[in-house]
Write a protein that holds these residues in place. Structure first.
Motif, PDB file in Angstrom:
ATOM      1  N   THR A  66       9.832   1.981  29.864  1.00  0.00           N
ATOM      2  CA  THR A  66       9.531   3.114  28.993  1.00  0.00           C
ATOM      3  C   THR A  66      10.073   2.806  27.609  1.00  0.00           C
ATOM      4  N   LEU A  67       9.572   3.525  26.632  1.00  0.00           N
ATOM      5  CA  LEU A  67      10.109   3.424  25.282  1.00  0.00           C
ATOM      6  C   LEU A  67      10.991   4.639  25.044  1.00  0.00           C
ATOM      7  N   PRO A  68      12.111   4.470  24.391  1.00  0.00           N
ATOM      8  CA  PRO A  68      12.611   3.210  23.837  1.00  0.00           C
ATOM      9  C   PRO A  68      13.010   2.209  24.927  1.00  0.00           C
ATOM     10  N   HIS A  69      12.958   0.911  24.556  1.00  0.00           N
ATOM     11  CA  HIS A  69      13.250  -0.184  25.477  1.00  0.00           C
ATOM     12  C   HIS A  69      14.249  -1.127  24.815  1.00  0.00           C
ATOM     13  N   ARG A  70      15.266  -1.547  25.573  1.00  0.00           N
ATOM     14  CA  ARG A  70      16.276  -2.465  25.051  1.00  0.00           C
ATOM     15  C   ARG A  70      15.808  -3.910  25.210  1.00  0.00           C
ATOM     16  N   ILE A  71      15.714  -4.615  24.099  1.00  0.00           N
ATOM     17  CA  ILE A  71      15.392  -6.045  24.119  1.00  0.00           C
ATOM     18  C   ILE A  71      16.713  -6.791  24.103  1.00  0.00           C
ATOM     19  N   GLU A  72      16.953  -7.583  25.133  1.00  0.00           N
ATOM     20  CA  GLU A  72      18.218  -8.290  25.253  1.00  0.00           C
ATOM     21  C   GLU A  72      18.073  -9.800  25.176  1.00  0.00           C
ATOM     22  N   MET A  73      16.832 -10.288  25.304  1.00  0.00           N
ATOM     23  CA  MET A  73      16.601 -11.729  25.206  1.00  0.00           C
ATOM     24  C   MET A  73      15.188 -11.992  24.730  1.00  0.00           C
ATOM     25  N   LEU A  74      15.015 -13.183  24.192  1.00  0.00           N
ATOM     26  CA  LEU A  74      13.698 -13.682  23.795  1.00  0.00           C
ATOM     27  C   LEU A  74      13.491 -15.021  24.480  1.00  0.00           C
ATOM     28  N   GLU A  75      12.247 -15.396  24.611  1.00  0.00           N
ATOM     29  CA  GLU A  75      11.925 -16.714  25.163  1.00  0.00           C
ATOM     30  C   GLU A  75      10.829 -17.346  24.320  1.00  0.00           C
ATOM     31  N   ARG A  76      10.666 -18.652  24.494  1.00  0.00           N
ATOM     32  CA  ARG A  76       9.578 -19.366  23.823  1.00  0.00           C
ATOM     33  C   ARG A  76       9.106 -20.487  24.730  1.00  0.00           C
ATOM     34  N   HIS A  77       7.907 -20.962  24.457  1.00  0.00           N
ATOM     35  CA  HIS A  77       7.312 -22.063  25.207  1.00  0.00           C
ATOM     36  C   HIS A  77       6.992 -23.163  24.195  1.00  0.00           C
ATOM     37  N   PRO A  78       7.892 -24.169  24.062  1.00  0.00           N
ATOM     38  CA  PRO A  78       7.770 -25.155  23.002  1.00  0.00           C
ATOM     39  C   PRO A  78       6.650 -26.179  23.189  1.00  0.00           C
ATOM     40  N   ASN A  79       6.115 -26.300  24.405  1.00  0.00           N
ATOM     41  CA  ASN A  79       5.144 -27.353  24.673  1.00  0.00           C
ATOM     42  C   ASN A  79       3.697 -26.889  24.756  1.00  0.00           C
ATOM     43  N   ALA A  80       3.461 -25.572  24.693  1.00  0.00           N
ATOM     44  CA  ALA A  80       2.091 -25.078  24.855  1.00  0.00           C
ATOM     45  C   ALA A  80       2.001 -23.619  24.445  1.00  0.00           C
ATOM     46  N   SER A  81       0.787 -23.167  24.254  1.00  0.00           N
ATOM     47  CA  SER A  81       0.542 -21.757  24.001  1.00  0.00           C
ATOM     48  C   SER A  81       0.620 -20.985  25.314  1.00  0.00           C
ATOM     49  N   GLN A  82       0.572 -19.667  25.215  1.00  0.00           N
ATOM     50  CA  GLN A  82       0.567 -18.820  26.406  1.00  0.00           C
ATOM     51  C   GLN A  82      -0.301 -17.602  26.099  1.00  0.00           C
ATOM     52  N   ALA A  83      -1.278 -17.340  26.968  1.00  0.00           N
ATOM     53  CA  ALA A  83      -2.217 -16.237  26.765  1.00  0.00           C
ATOM     54  C   ALA A  83      -2.020 -15.167  27.826  1.00  0.00           C
ATOM     55  N   PHE A  84      -2.154 -13.909  27.429  1.00  0.00           N
ATOM     56  CA  PHE A  84      -2.082 -12.754  28.323  1.00  0.00           C
ATOM     57  C   PHE A  84      -3.332 -11.914  28.120  1.00  0.00           C
ATOM     58  N   ILE A  85      -4.018 -11.603  29.188  1.00  0.00           N
ATOM     59  CA  ILE A  85      -5.232 -10.791  29.148  1.00  0.00           C
ATOM     60  C   ILE A  85      -5.042  -9.615  30.093  1.00  0.00           C
ATOM     61  N   PRO A  86      -5.040  -8.365  29.565  1.00  0.00           N
ATOM     62  CA  PRO A  86      -4.867  -7.220  30.459  1.00  0.00           C
ATOM     63  C   PRO A  86      -6.096  -7.062  31.347  1.00  0.00           C
ATOM     64  N   LEU A  87      -5.863  -6.723  32.605  1.00  0.00           N
ATOM     65  CA  LEU A  87      -6.959  -6.588  33.558  1.00  0.00           C
ATOM     66  C   LEU A  87      -7.332  -5.140  33.836  1.00  0.00           C
ATOM     67  N   ASP A  88      -6.506  -4.201  33.395  1.00  0.00           N
ATOM     68  CA  ASP A  88      -6.786  -2.804  33.726  1.00  0.00           C
ATOM     69  C   ASP A  88      -6.804  -1.871  32.517  1.00  0.00           C
ATOM     70  N   GLN A  89      -6.939  -2.424  31.331  1.00  0.00           N
ATOM     71  CA  GLN A  89      -7.100  -1.665  30.093  1.00  0.00           C
ATOM     72  C   GLN A  89      -5.973  -0.672  29.829  1.00  0.00           C
ATOM     73  N   GLN A  90      -4.757  -1.004  30.249  1.00  0.00           N
ATOM     74  CA  GLN A  90      -3.585  -0.168  29.973  1.00  0.00           C
ATOM     75  C   GLN A  90      -2.875  -0.705  28.736  1.00  0.00           C
ATOM     76  N   PRO A  91      -2.437   0.176  27.835  1.00  0.00           N
ATOM     77  CA  PRO A  91      -1.705  -0.278  26.642  1.00  0.00           C
ATOM     78  C   PRO A  91      -0.445  -1.061  27.023  1.00  0.00           C
ATOM     79  N   PHE A  92      -0.072  -1.981  26.151  1.00  0.00           N
ATOM     80  CA  PHE A  92       1.157  -2.749  26.345  1.00  0.00           C
ATOM     81  C   PHE A  92       1.647  -3.203  24.989  1.00  0.00           C
TER      82      PHE A  92
END
Length: 165
Positions: A66-92
């Motif tokens: 839920t919002l508000p949401h605590r962000i405590e860490m970040l990540e990255r993928h140094p060797n490639a891109s990363q794609a996300f496609i929602p399958l149920d049309q819900q906001p994110f």
């Protein structure tokens, strides 16, 4: 040439001579992002022509945020891109920072998808792990099979993600 062609159920075994069936399979199931999502990975191995492969996965939200949401860490993928496609049309939401050795927290940006938009992050982009707002919220993920393609950065103190006022 046959006169007719009879449909049969699409199963992994029946389709194996031709490729991969993309579906959730319990045998490839694991938790991710601190067990807030259940990942059904290795749904298909896309041959990219070298020793690495592209991975297509479906992830389901197991712990609703839920919002508000605590962000405590970040990540990255140094060797490639990363794609996300929602399958149920819900906001994110997606939270990102430019590619660099460490995240530039002053350049951190947060975006809300209307649920009809997916995204592909370029290699090295820092981002918050995926969160979902609905139980079972699903995403198709396309990324690289590479155990060394994820760096994590613990934030010195949490950042609160909230709605615009």
């Amino acid at each position: 040439m046959p006169d007719e062609l009879v449909l049969q159920p699409l199963t992994s075994a029946a389709f194996a001579p031709f490729g991969d069936v993309i579906e959730r399979r319990a045998s490839q199931h694991c938790s991710m992002n601190g067990a807030t999502f259940e990942r059904f990975g290795q749904l298909a191995d896309i041959d990219v022509g070298d020793r690495e492969h592209t991975n297509i996965s479906i992830v389901d939200c197991a712990v609703v945020s839920t919002l508000p949401h605590r962000i405590e860490m970040l990540e990255r993928h140094p060797n490639a891109s990363q794609a996300f496609i929602p399958l149920d049309q819900q906001p994110f939401v997606v939270v990102v920072a430019p590619a660099d050795d460490q995240p530039n927290l002053s350049a951190l940006r947060a975006f809300r998808s209307d649920g009809h938009q997916g995204f592909n992050m370029r290699r090295g982009i820092w981002h918050m792990p995926l969160i979902g707002f609905q139980p079972g919220q699903s995403f198709l993920i396309i990324d690289r099979v590479d155990p060394e393609n994820c760096d994590e950065f613990a934030l010195p103190s949490p950042i609160l993600l909230r709605e615009a006022q």
